[in-house]
Write an enzyme that holds these catalytic residues in place. Structure first.
Site, PDB file in Angstrom:
ATOM      1  N   TYR A 142       0.212   2.807  -9.933  1.00  0.00           N
ATOM      2  CA  TYR A 142       0.166   1.622  -9.291  1.00  0.00           C
ATOM      3  C   TYR A 142      -1.083   1.516  -8.781  1.00  0.00           C
ATOM      4  O   TYR A 142      -1.531   2.263  -8.031  1.00  0.00           O
ATOM      5  CB  TYR A 142       1.209   1.237  -8.232  1.00  0.00           C
ATOM      6  CG  TYR A 142       1.111  -0.067  -7.552  1.00  0.00           C
ATOM      7  CD1 TYR A 142       1.208  -1.406  -8.377  1.00  0.00           C
ATOM      8  CD2 TYR A 142       0.833  -0.371  -6.207  1.00  0.00           C
ATOM      9  CE1 TYR A 142       1.013  -2.483  -7.761  1.00  0.00           C
ATOM     10  CE2 TYR A 142       0.472  -1.389  -5.546  1.00  0.00           C
ATOM     11  CZ  TYR A 142       0.870  -2.634  -6.331  1.00  0.00           C
ATOM     12  OH  TYR A 142       0.664  -3.922  -5.775  1.00  0.00           O
ATOM     13  N   ASP A 237      -7.787   6.824  -7.619  1.00  0.00           N
ATOM     14  CA  ASP A 237      -7.059   6.140  -6.662  1.00  0.00           C
ATOM     15  C   ASP A 237      -6.525   6.605  -5.634  1.00  0.00           C
ATOM     16  O   ASP A 237      -5.452   7.262  -5.609  1.00  0.00           O
ATOM     17  CB  ASP A 237      -6.325   4.899  -7.354  1.00  0.00           C
ATOM     18  CG  ASP A 237      -5.659   3.949  -6.451  1.00  0.00           C
ATOM     19  OD1 ASP A 237      -5.732   3.919  -5.444  1.00  0.00           O
ATOM     20  OD2 ASP A 237      -5.061   3.027  -6.690  1.00  0.00           O
ATOM     21  N   LYS A 265      -4.815   1.570   2.864  1.00  0.00           N
ATOM     22  CA  LYS A 265      -3.808   2.151   3.583  1.00  0.00           C
ATOM     23  C   LYS A 265      -4.463   3.146   4.881  1.00  0.00           C
ATOM     24  O   LYS A 265      -4.804   2.329   5.934  1.00  0.00           O
ATOM     25  CB  LYS A 265      -2.865   3.048   2.814  1.00  0.00           C
ATOM     26  CG  LYS A 265      -2.250   2.132   1.786  1.00  0.00           C
ATOM     27  CD  LYS A 265      -1.004   2.730   1.080  1.00  0.00           C
ATOM     28  CE  LYS A 265      -0.279   1.589   0.418  1.00  0.00           C
ATOM     29  NZ  LYS A 265      -0.262   1.605  -1.098  1.00  0.00           N
TER      30      LYS A 265
HETATM   31  C1  LIG Z   1      -0.748   0.482  -2.173  1.00  0.00           C
HETATM   32  C2  LIG Z   1      -1.622   0.927  -3.285  1.00  0.00           C
HETATM   33  C3  LIG Z   1      -2.755   0.136  -3.929  1.00  0.00           C
HETATM   34  C4  LIG Z   1      -2.873  -1.383  -3.457  1.00  0.00           C
HETATM   35  O1  LIG Z   1      -3.058  -1.455  -2.139  1.00  0.00           O
HETATM   36  P1  LIG Z   1      -2.790  -2.878  -1.374  1.00  0.00           P
HETATM   37  O2  LIG Z   1      -3.347  -2.634   0.107  1.00  0.00           O
HETATM   38  O3  LIG Z   1      -1.427  -2.852  -0.948  1.00  0.00           O
HETATM   39  O4  LIG Z   1      -3.455  -4.175  -2.226  1.00  0.00           O
HETATM   40  C5  LIG Z   1      -3.395   0.499  -4.992  1.00  0.00           C
HETATM   41  N1  LIG Z   1      -3.448   1.985  -5.075  1.00  0.00           N
HETATM   42  C6  LIG Z   1      -2.592   2.608  -4.852  1.00  0.00           C
HETATM   43  C7  LIG Z   1      -2.320   3.991  -5.296  1.00  0.00           C
HETATM   44  C8  LIG Z   1      -1.702   2.239  -3.849  1.00  0.00           C
HETATM   45  O5  LIG Z   1      -0.703   2.958  -3.259  1.00  0.00           O
END
Ligand SMILES: *Cc1c(COP(=O)(O)O)cnc(C)c1O
Length: 427
Positions: A142, A237, A265
């Site tokens: 994701y 990511d 996060k």
């Molecule tokens: C949570 C998440 C995102 C998106 O971040 P948001 O602040 O919810 O837009 C992107 N990449 C990873 C790996 C994530 O866990």
């Protein structure tokens, strides 16, 4: 009716599904959400005064535990001077210096407001820098909800049963190529077919949005090698793994340097913050120095920077934080594994550092296809039992459990006791 149930009835009238992010919905576990009123350390308390041991941690940001006093103080102090100026501030420089000074692959960084924005921007920069269009991602990873990344996207999209998303024109995903996690041959095949057209490979170095899936030996190293060989950028990511697996994230944990990194996060400590950074020559592509446009009214917001920077400094400068979380992770996930064995269960439990996930399948889980063999009905039963016994888990099979620095041996052992009761109830 409980207060949570009442609130949910009201919520669904005004907010789609009653929630502001689908991962908060309880649909896939056959319940309605608990509304949280307050949180402290490893606990959250709902509006009916039920207290739970929390393994969501706001999906990662609360790595020091909820409402850490130093973060709270930084936020309230900074807020006294004004919430936002839309102009340059000193704390943005401090934040950028701190990240660049402590993450070797990051020479320059740009702050944004979410992980989604960080990824969207990093991809644009990769395309601008390489003058190529194709992006390789992995099924089950994701990367936020920007159009180009909503292909086999894991997490909320998995249990919602939406294959991709409505409203995303085919044109937006035609340059997104999907490979199989842990299968380097699938990446080689794409590079061969689209020779010279791939701008970047983006990966969650530990995939934490299809449960928790660990990279097999050499998978990440081979990705690094292939990207270099084909003139594509490697994007890690690190929205979940950054500052979690180690301060230097997956790059430090696995000893691999990415060209671009995305954060979210933890970097905001609970405030809406994301960031992307990397090599100087790549980051110099970003406006106003370079031709790649990216902007944000509230980017680098002082209150958010105060929260994030305070948390990062505590993580970096307090000895023993990462070893404590690793040992609490081992105690919890190792303990759950031992219980599964005791009760004759074959279910895999994947974990590393402070992330883990127990699957309801008897097959090893190493990619999206194998994760999907999990019995989500069985997970729902487990989830309900845990919640009713005071343990707050993500309401989906495909979410990770997040251990924080505030989780103690006592709290972990209470959790293990509930897992034991659950397994006992299944005999
Ligand atoms: C949570 C998440 C995102 C998106 O971040 P948001 O602040 O919810 O837009 C992107 N990449 C990873 C790996 C994530 O866990």
């Amino acid at each position: 009716m409980t207060r949570s149930e009442t609130l949910f009835q009201e919520a669904v009238q005004y907010i789609p599904g009653g929630v502001n992010s689908p991962v908060r919905a309880y649909g896939s576990v056959g319940m309605t959400p608990r509304f949280i009123r307050q949180a402290k350390g490893p606990y959250v308390t709902d509006v009916d005064d039920n207290r739970y041991i929390d393994y969501i941690g706001s999906w990662g940001p609360m790595i020091l535990g909820h409402n850490h006093p130093a973060v709270l103080e930084a936020v309230t102090k900074t807020a006294m001077d004004g919430l936002s100026f839309g102009a340059a501030t000193e704390i943005e420089v401090e934040m950028a210096e701190y990240i660049c000074g402590n993450v070797p692959s990051v020479d320059m960084v740009r702050m944004v407001n979410s992980g989604t924005e960080a990824v969207m921007s990093a991809i644009r920069v990769a395309r601008g820098y390489t003058r190529k269009n194709k992006i390789i991602k992995f099924a089950g990873c994701y990367h936020g909800h920007c159009d180009a990344m909503l292909v086999k996207a894991g997490s909320g999209v998995m249990t919602a049963g939406i294959p991709d998303s409505a409203g995303v024109p085919a044109g937006c995903t035609q340059d997104t190529l999907t490979a199989v996690y842990n299968d380097i041959d699938s990446v080689k095949a794409i590079f061969a077919e689209f020779d010279g057209q791939v701008a970047a490979v983006i990966v969650e170095a530990v995939a934490a949005n299809m449960g928790v899936v660990l990279p097999k030996a050499e998978f990440l190293r081979e990705l690094r090698r292939l990207c270099t060989e084909h003139g594509a950028l490697l994007i890690f990511d690190e929205v979940i793994t950054g500052f979690r697996l180690a301060f230097g994230g997956a790059q430090e944990y696995f000893g691999i340097s990415a060209d671009l990194v995305t954060y979210g996060k933890i970097i905001g400590a609970g405030m809406p913050v994301g960031a992307y950074g990397g090599r100087r020559d790549i980051m110099q592509q970003v406006a106003p120095v370079g031709p790649v446009y990216q902007a944000g009214t509230l980017s680098g917001n002082p209150v958010a920077m105060a929260a994030g920077l305070t948390q990062l400094k505590i993580l970096k400068e307090t000895p023993g934080i990462y070893s404590h979380m690793a040992s609490m992770g081992e105690r919890l996930f190792g303990g759950m594994k031992a219980l599964l064995r005791t009760y004759g269960k074959n279910q895999p439990l994947n974990h590393t550092a402070s992330l883990g996930c127990m699957y309801f399948t008897d097959q090893e889980v190493y990619n999206y296809e194998t994760a999907k063999t999990s019995d989500t009905e069985a997970f729902a039963g487990y989830f309900r039992f845990m919640l009713e016994h005071g343990i707050h888990l993500g309401p989906s099979q495909f979410e990770a459990m997040f251990v924080s620095n505030a989780h103690t041996e006592e709290v972990i052992d209470q959790t293990l006791d509930v897992v034991k009761q659950y397994l006992e109830s299944r005999v």
